[in-house]
Design a protein around this motif. Sequence first.
Motif, short mmCIF file in Angstrom:
data_model
loop_
_atom_site.label_atom_id
_atom_site.label_comp_id
_atom_site.label_asym_id
_atom_site.label_seq_id
_atom_site.Cartn_x
_atom_site.Cartn_y
_atom_site.Cartn_z
N VAL A 220 0.84 -1.20 0.00
CA VAL A 220 0.00 0.00 0.00
C VAL A 220 0.88 1.25 0.00
O VAL A 220 0.59 2.23 -0.68
CB VAL A 220 -0.97 0.00 1.21
CG1 VAL A 220 -1.79 1.29 1.24
CG2 VAL A 220 -1.89 -1.21 1.16
N CYS A 285 -4.99 3.03 4.59
CA CYS A 285 -5.25 1.60 4.44
C CYS A 285 -6.74 1.33 4.26
O CYS A 285 -7.15 0.53 3.43
CB CYS A 285 -4.71 0.86 5.66
SG CYS A 285 -4.37 -0.87 5.37
N GLN A 288 -7.85 2.35 0.74
CA GLN A 288 -7.46 1.40 -0.31
C GLN A 288 -8.20 0.08 -0.18
O GLN A 288 -8.47 -0.59 -1.17
CB GLN A 288 -5.94 1.19 -0.27
CG GLN A 288 -5.17 2.45 -0.63
CD GLN A 288 -5.68 3.08 -1.92
OE1 GLN A 288 -5.54 2.50 -2.99
NE2 GLN A 288 -6.30 4.25 -1.81
N SER A 293 -8.03 -2.56 -2.97
CA SER A 293 -6.59 -2.81 -2.99
C SER A 293 -6.20 -3.82 -1.94
O SER A 293 -5.15 -4.43 -2.00
CB SER A 293 -5.83 -1.50 -2.76
OG SER A 293 -5.96 -0.68 -3.89
N CYS A 295 -6.08 -4.82 2.44
CA CYS A 295 -5.29 -4.31 3.55
C CYS A 295 -5.34 -5.32 4.70
O CYS A 295 -6.41 -5.59 5.23
CB CYS A 295 -5.84 -2.97 4.02
SG CYS A 295 -4.83 -2.16 5.24
#
Length: 299
Positions: A220, A285, A288, A293, A295
């Motif tokens: 990240v 975090c 995302q 994404s 985390c």
Amino acid sequence: MNDPIATIKRTKAIQDKYQVFTKKAYGQNFIIEPRIVEKIAEAAIADPSELVIEIGPGIGALTQQLCARSQHVIAYEIDPRMPNILQNEIQSPHLEVVLQDFLDVDVDEEIKKYRKENQPVVFASNLPYYITTPILFKLFETKEPIERITVMMQKEVGQRFMAQPSDKEYNALSVIWQYKCDCHKVMDVSRHVFWPSPNVDSVVLQFNFHHRYHLPNESVFLSMVKGCFVQRRKTIYNNLQSYLQDKELAKTCLEKAGIALNTRAQQCALNDFIRLYEVNYESICTSQSESSSGCDWKK
């Protein structure tokens, strides 16, 4: 070892024997000065037990020298004409050729596949100029341990790596390699030691992984750094709000990190990006994670 491949005589003989000539699509330029590839191999390999991974071996000028110094060399080649040439001309039991575009390779999985327990892994390459940046991004983002990367690249690209904050060449890759590695120049390489001769000179750089920083959810952080440089003419605030998809969150993150909203990313040093990430870790975090994404909060 057979006669050096990195001579004009041997290179032309191999081309004539196999009817293989350089292809611009693959960015091929063959080295014809033996001492150059010898120095690269000497710098790349510290011990014969190291697993050496080469990207783009071509007809094997560097590969030959790597095989003379390592007990296990994996060479990834995109050109289907080359594996047969490499095996026939180098004739080394230490060599394994993989016909695959390295940009499609899962580097972590390949390292796990080939590396013996606690075996150091090193990369060495005379990279085609057009894929230097994506290849290095890929290696710097690898999670499996790497000892060092020794790579020849276009001299102009090499200068970007050595750029400092506020230099026009300074970019996301400049920040990321500093986070991961120490870097030094091995040598300059003239355009005249290649066949055919390119229009630019080259440089060999070596990146030694230092493991100095241990940020949680490192992927990240690396993604955030790249996001801050997406549009270089824009401020870090504009880029960060696009990355986070939230103007107010971007403003809050920068204020907490003590970074002025009108600052540009190329003005920020590595420590600025680390601070930006650390003081806003949960917010970044979460942002995302919500944008898929991912985390892992337990890291």
